[in-house]
Design a protein around this motif. Structure first.
Motif, mmCIF file in Angstrom:
data_model
loop_
_atom_site.group_PDB
_atom_site.id
_atom_site.type_symbol
_atom_site.label_atom_id
_atom_site.label_comp_id
_atom_site.label_asym_id
_atom_site.label_seq_id
_atom_site.Cartn_x
_atom_site.Cartn_y
_atom_site.Cartn_z
ATOM 1 N N TYR A 5 -3.395 -7.729 -7.421
ATOM 2 C CA TYR A 5 -1.986 -7.357 -7.390
ATOM 3 C C TYR A 5 -1.815 -5.881 -7.033
ATOM 4 O O TYR A 5 -0.840 -5.505 -6.357
ATOM 5 C CB TYR A 5 -1.332 -7.651 -8.743
ATOM 6 N N LYS A 6 -2.745 -5.040 -7.466
ATOM 7 C CA LYS A 6 -2.696 -3.636 -7.070
ATOM 8 C C LYS A 6 -2.891 -3.499 -5.568
ATOM 9 O O LYS A 6 -2.215 -2.712 -4.895
ATOM 10 C CB LYS A 6 -3.758 -2.847 -7.824
ATOM 11 N N ILE A 7 -3.851 -4.259 -5.047
ATOM 12 C CA ILE A 7 -4.078 -4.239 -3.595
ATOM 13 C C ILE A 7 -2.854 -4.740 -2.854
ATOM 14 O O ILE A 7 -2.444 -4.172 -1.823
ATOM 15 C CB ILE A 7 -5.316 -5.080 -3.250
ATOM 16 N N PHE A 8 -2.253 -5.808 -3.370
ATOM 17 C CA PHE A 8 -1.050 -6.363 -2.744
ATOM 18 C C PHE A 8 0.068 -5.315 -2.720
ATOM 19 O O PHE A 8 0.749 -5.137 -1.704
ATOM 20 C CB PHE A 8 -0.604 -7.600 -3.518
ATOM 21 N N ALA A 9 0.256 -4.611 -3.845
ATOM 22 C CA ALA A 9 1.302 -3.586 -3.901
ATOM 23 C C ALA A 9 0.994 -2.455 -2.926
ATOM 24 O O ALA A 9 1.899 -1.941 -2.246
ATOM 25 C CB ALA A 9 1.417 -3.041 -5.325
ATOM 26 N N ALA A 10 -0.282 -2.055 -2.845
ATOM 27 C CA ALA A 10 -0.654 -0.976 -1.919
ATOM 28 C C ALA A 10 -0.408 -1.390 -0.472
ATOM 29 O O ALA A 10 0.092 -0.598 0.345
ATOM 30 C CB ALA A 10 -2.124 -0.601 -2.133
ATOM 31 N N VAL A 11 -0.744 -2.627 -0.142
ATOM 32 C CA VAL A 11 -0.510 -3.119 1.219
ATOM 33 C C VAL A 11 0.981 -3.170 1.527
ATOM 34 O O VAL A 11 1.425 -2.785 2.615
ATOM 35 C CB VAL A 11 -1.159 -4.507 1.403
ATOM 36 N N PHE A 12 1.763 -3.626 0.553
ATOM 37 C CA PHE A 12 3.207 -3.721 0.753
ATOM 38 C C PHE A 12 3.823 -2.334 0.984
ATOM 39 O O PHE A 12 4.643 -2.139 1.888
ATOM 40 C CB PHE A 12 3.849 -4.391 -0.461
ATOM 41 N N LEU A 13 3.403 -1.353 0.182
ATOM 42 C CA LEU A 13 3.898 0.004 0.358
ATOM 43 C C LEU A 13 3.455 0.589 1.698
ATOM 44 O O LEU A 13 4.222 1.301 2.367
ATOM 45 C CB LEU A 13 3.414 0.894 -0.790
#
Length: 430
Positions: A5-13
């Motif tokens: 989920y951290k990776i997902f948030a980083a990719v989204f940002l």
């Protein structure tokens, strides 16, 4: 899962930053190009007025210029005033900042050019294409991440405790069936492993119970002839039987009781030598090429890493009888022995045909096993004098023989020129 989920948030940002930055660059680039078309048209009209006069200009031929008006008054005064108001001059051209007109000095006369600023369809298309491409890439990236989360990570997350529970002996862990294309076969395989381990555990417990019952029963049965032998021997030692005939009879009775005890001991030995592994074989048919390909794919890479030459001679493909998985297991056990007890130079697979059978021979150099021990290599828990400090249980070749017999085949070994030749005989399908 939290890391994902951290990776997902980083990719989204990152996508938002890229999208914002790209749009800012596009807007800046498009602003730099705004207004240039009307300047080109003013220059064209200027040349036309210089050559043919104002009446020769047809505004319908131009897209940016909306009106041309000749001004009266001194050119020097007009330009000076507009310059004081913040305009820019280039000897004969003036643009009022943030205005929609330009002043031009042509043949000593002042002309005002009213114009419209047009971004252009090409710029609008470029802006649209860039944003659409970025949006598609963003949606594709997010879709891949969501797909990985739903189809790969979450199913794997549900399985993370299964191996740990199996290692603790908890064989009743529920396994939900799944048609997941990535983990469906894995889940099925783990569930099959769990069921096999549970069945093996039950068989082992049943075997232990049967053996314990057998030993208790035989121990009880041995007591009777053993007690009789002790009584006969005590009577003989005390001289209770005077006649030679009686003594001979007593000796026969002792011998008979000893035979009974020997029979009971034979039962114990037979029970201990039973097929305690309870190996199961699923009869079937398979191609020789399928068997050899499974072996070659694995051992070509494995033996190359330890620098052992591995070769497979040519063969004629045919259909064999037996269990394909168990057949692979047999050849694997033989090759592992060849690597463990050979000199580490080479392992070779050769083929031959005999009547309705296919012979597969695995050869390794540097055999140090004495020929006198060759008949015992397929016995359970037997290890040769050449084993040394090598780890092992002495069951590998025993299992191979049991499996080959259950598949209607045979296995034998020969020593030729310091090379071990281990041959598995598979029956051909008619």
């Amino acid at each position: 899962m939290r890391n994902f989920y951290k990776i997902f948030a980083a990719v989204f940002l990152s996508i938002l930053l890229i999208f914002t930055g790209a749009n800012l660059l596009l807007i800046t680039a498009l602003k730099d190009t705004e207004g240039r078309p009307y300047k080109v048209e003013i220059n064209r009209i200027t040349r036309e007025i210089e050559e043919n006069g104002l009446n020769s200009v047809n505004l319908s031929d131009y897209t940016c210029i909306t009106n041309i008006e000749q001004k009266t008054g001194s050119s020097n005064t007009f330009f000076q005033i507009d310059s004081d108001n913040g305009g820019q001059t280039d000897s004969n051209l003036f643009f009022q900042p943030d205005s929609d007109y330009a002043i031009r000095l042509i043949n000593g006369k002042i002309y005002r050019f009213d114009y419209t600023v047009q971004t252009g369809s090409a710029n609008r298309k470029l802006f649209l294409i860039c944003n659409l491409s970025l949006a598609i890439m963003a949606l594709l990236t997010i879709g891949i991440l969501l797909f990985a989360d739903t189809k790969i990570l979450k199913p794997f997350h549900t399985l993370r405790n299964v191996p740990y529970e199996l290692s603790k002996g908890n064989l009743t862990v529920p396994m939900k069936e799944s048609k997941n294309r990535f983990f469906g076969r894995f889940i099925w395989g783990v569930d099959m492993l769990r069921e096999n381990m549970e069945q093996q555990k039950q068989r082992e417990l049943q075997l232990q119970r049967d053996k314990k019952t057998l030993l208790l029963s035989i121990s009880h049965d041995i007591k009777t002839p053993l007690s009789a032998i002790k009584l006969y021997s005590q009577a003989l030692s005390k001289g209770l039987y005077k006649s030679a005939d009686k003594q001979t009879e007593i000796a026969r009775n002792i011998n008979a009781k000893a035979d009974e005890i020997e029979a009971f001991v034979s039962q114990i030995i037979q029970a201990s030598n039973e097929d305690f592994l309870n190996l199961e074989v699923v009869p079937g048919e398979f191609y020789l090429s399928h068997l050899i390909n499974n072996i070659s794919v694995y051992y070509k890479e494995k033996l190359s890493l330890i620098r052992v030459a591995f070769s497979v001679s040519s063969f004629s493909d045919c259909i064999l009888k037996g269990d394909p998985d168990r057949s692979v297991e047999v050849l694997q056990n033989i090759i592992e022995n060849a690597v463990k007890y050979g000199n580490g130079h080479s392992v070779e697979i050769r083929f031959a045909e005999e009547e309705d059978c296919q012979l597969i021979t695995i050869i390794n150099e540097g055999c140090t096993l004495p020929e006198s021990e060759l008949p015992h290599i397929f016995d359970s828990f037997w290890r040769g004098s050449n084993a040394g400090s090598s780890s092992g249980s002495g069951l590998g070749l025993y299992i191979c023989r049991q499996l080959m017999h259950k598949m209607g085949g045979e296995i034998f070994a020969e020593i030729r020129d310091s090379c071990m030749h281990m041959t598995a005989v598979f029956p051909k399908a008619v």
